[in-house]
Design a protein around this motif. Sequence first.
Motif, PDB file in Angstrom:
ATOM      1  N   PRO A  93       7.559 -47.523 -27.237  1.00 51.84           N
ATOM      2  CA  PRO A  93       6.504 -46.880 -28.030  1.00 51.84           C
ATOM      3  C   PRO A  93       7.119 -46.057 -29.152  1.00 51.84           C
ATOM      4  O   PRO A  93       8.318 -45.802 -29.158  1.00 51.84           O
ATOM      5  N   SER A  94       6.286 -45.650 -30.104  1.00 52.57           N
ATOM      6  CA  SER A  94       6.743 -44.754 -31.155  1.00 52.57           C
ATOM      7  C   SER A  94       6.668 -43.332 -30.615  1.00 52.57           C
ATOM      8  O   SER A  94       5.589 -42.853 -30.273  1.00 52.57           O
ATOM      9  N   TYR A  95       7.814 -42.687 -30.482  1.00 55.85           N
ATOM     10  CA  TYR A  95       7.830 -41.296 -30.006  1.00 55.85           C
ATOM     11  C   TYR A  95       7.815 -40.364 -31.199  1.00 55.85           C
ATOM     12  O   TYR A  95       8.820 -40.241 -31.891  1.00 55.85           O
ATOM     13  N   ARG A  96       6.692 -39.738 -31.455  1.00 51.59           N
ATOM     14  CA  ARG A  96       6.622 -38.748 -32.530  1.00 51.59           C
ATOM     15  C   ARG A  96       6.827 -37.383 -31.898  1.00 51.59           C
ATOM     16  O   ARG A  96       5.981 -36.932 -31.124  1.00 51.59           O
ATOM     17  N   ALA A  97       7.925 -36.748 -32.196  1.00 51.52           N
ATOM     18  CA  ALA A  97       8.189 -35.472 -31.527  1.00 51.52           C
ATOM     19  C   ALA A  97       8.958 -34.522 -32.421  1.00 51.52           C
ATOM     20  O   ALA A  97      10.012 -34.877 -32.941  1.00 51.52           O
ATOM     21  N   SER A  98       8.383 -33.345 -32.651  1.00 54.25           N
ATOM     22  CA  SER A  98       9.221 -32.208 -33.015  1.00 54.25           C
ATOM     23  C   SER A  98       9.456 -31.457 -31.708  1.00 54.25           C
ATOM     24  O   SER A  98      10.569 -31.425 -31.195  1.00 54.25           O
ATOM     25  N   THR A  99       8.369 -30.933 -31.111  1.00 55.40           N
ATOM     26  CA  THR A  99       8.492 -30.278 -29.801  1.00 55.40           C
ATOM     27  C   THR A  99       8.722 -31.292 -28.692  1.00 55.40           C
ATOM     28  O   THR A  99       8.094 -32.345 -28.666  1.00 55.40           O
ATOM     29  N   VAL A 100       9.640 -30.925 -27.815  1.00 57.05           N
ATOM     30  CA  VAL A 100       9.851 -31.671 -26.576  1.00 57.05           C
ATOM     31  C   VAL A 100       9.549 -30.699 -25.445  1.00 57.05           C
ATOM     32  O   VAL A 100      10.055 -29.572 -25.464  1.00 57.05           O
ATOM     33  N   LEU A 101       8.724 -31.059 -24.490  1.00 59.16           N
ATOM     34  CA  LEU A 101       8.337 -30.121 -23.427  1.00 59.16           C
ATOM     35  C   LEU A 101       9.315 -30.155 -22.259  1.00 59.16           C
ATOM     36  O   LEU A 101       9.802 -31.221 -21.880  1.00 59.16           O
ATOM     37  N   PHE A 102       9.561 -28.949 -21.718  1.00 56.11           N
ATOM     38  CA  PHE A 102      10.396 -28.815 -20.518  1.00 56.11           C
ATOM     39  C   PHE A 102       9.478 -28.540 -19.337  1.00 56.11           C
ATOM     40  O   PHE A 102       8.396 -27.977 -19.493  1.00 56.11           O
ATOM     41  N   GLU A 103       9.934 -28.877 -18.136  1.00 57.20           N
ATOM     42  CA  GLU A 103       9.152 -28.615 -16.919  1.00 57.20           C
ATOM     43  C   GLU A 103       9.040 -27.122 -16.654  1.00 57.20           C
ATOM     44  O   GLU A 103       8.029 -26.632 -16.177  1.00 57.20           O
ATOM     45  N   ASN A 104      10.121 -26.395 -16.926  1.00 58.57           N
ATOM     46  CA  ASN A 104      10.153 -24.955 -16.649  1.00 58.57           C
ATOM     47  C   ASN A 104      11.320 -24.357 -17.426  1.00 58.57           C
ATOM     48  O   ASN A 104      12.087 -25.081 -18.075  1.00 58.57           O
TER      49      ASN A 104
END
Length: 404
Positions: free
Chosen positions: A35-46
Motif C-alpha cells: 500500500p501507499s504509506y503516507r506518514a509524517s507521524t508514526v505512532l508508538f504503542e507507548n
Amino acid sequence: MTKRDDSPAARTATATLLQHHPYRPPAGFESAQLPSYRASTVLFENVAQMRARRWRDQSGYTYGLHGTPATFALERRLCDIEGARHAVLCPSGLSAIALVDMALLRSADEVLIPSNAYAPGREFAQHMLQAWGIVARIYDPLRPESVRALMGPRTRLMWLEAPGSVSMEMPDLRALVALAREHGVTTAIDNTWSAGLALKPFELGIDVSMQALTKYQSGGADVLMGAALTCDDALHDALLDAHMRLGLGVGGDDVSLMLRGLGSLPLRYAAHDAAARQIAAWLQRRPEVAQVLHPALPGSPGHEFWLRDFRGAAGLFSLRLHADFGPRRIDAFVDALRLFGIGYSWGGPMSLAVPYEMQAMHAAADGDAAPPSAANLVRLNIGLEHPQDLIDDLEQALRAARPG
Ligand SMILES: *Cc1c(COP(=O)(O)O)cnc(C)c1O
C-alpha cells in the motif's frame, strides 16, 4: 434498541472521533502490491517503545522522514538490483548527488568531477561546494593518466559517470577506480544510464552508486526521485547522517509509483535498448550524421570499455550532425520531429529530443574545457513507440532540415 447510547460515538464529539477512528489493516487481507504509506507521524504503542526507537538499521519506524515499510521495501529492491547492502532515497537524482557530496566532503577537501558529468551536479560542486571551501577539479574522463596530476593529499572523492551525460563518452572505469584506490580516494558513480541493470559498480570496486530513479526505475516520466547505494557500512552511516540532518524525505505516493515501475524495469530497459541500437545503427548510415554517440556502437568513444564492463545499454544516445547543420538547422530538425517530444529528462515511454551546444554551455558556465564530443549534438531518448515509426520520423525531419 436501548434508550441510552453508551457507544464511543455517543460520548465523543464527531471531530474527535474522526481523528481516533480505529483502523487496523484487516487480518486475512493482503494486496499483491505494497500500500501507499503516507506518514509524517508514526505512532508508538507507548512511551517505552518511543524511547527505545530505532531506525538506522531499518528495524523500526520513528518518523516519516526516516522510513516507512514502503521506503524500506524500495531501498531493499534497489539494493538487490545493484548488489548493494544499503540505500537511501532522495527527492530527486540531483539531491542524491548533493547528498553524496555533503556527506563525504569537508571544508578544504577536493573532489574530482569528469568534464562530461551531469551538468547540474557539476554546477552544485562549482557553486555551492566551492563556497564552502571545497575545491572541485574537472578531469578528462578519456585520459585517466591525466587525473593523477589533479590528485593531492586533500582529494577525498572521485565522481565517475558512465557514459558521460549528453556527449556519451564511455570512460575506462577500471583504470579510474585503480587510480582512486591507489590514492585512498572514495569513488562515486552516477549510474543512472545503466539503471543498475547494465553495470554493477560494486563488482568494479566502486564505493557509492547514485541513481536518478526519475528515469528508468520510474519509467513513467511522472515522478522524481534519487538514491545513493553502497556496500560499505561506514559510508552508509555518513550518508544516513547527512540524509537525516538535511531532511531529505520522499513522498509516500511517489514511493508507490516507483515500486510499481520497478516490476517492469528489466523488460522496459531491454526494449529501450533494442530499439535505440536499431535506430542508432540506422542513423550511422545517414549522410547528414557525422557521428552517433552510443557506447554500444563500434566507433563511439570508449566502446571497448562498454564491451568490457556492461551487459546492456540504455535507450539514450546522441548524434552529431555535420558542420553544415548550424544551430539553426539543428533546431529546425528537432522542431520537425513529430513523434519525439521536446523536453528534458529521459527513461519514460515517450521519445524525446534535445539539441545541445555543449562547448557554448561550458564556456558560458565556468570557462572549463568542454567534453571531448561537444558540438552540434542532439540527444535522443528512445521511448516505447514502434522503432520503425521513429526511424520514419527521423528521416522526414532530417530531410526537412537538410541544407541546400
Ligand atoms: C536526470 C539525471 C540526474 C538527475 O535526476 P533528477 O531526478 O532529474 O534530479 C542525474 N544524473 C543523470 C545522469 C541524469 O540523467
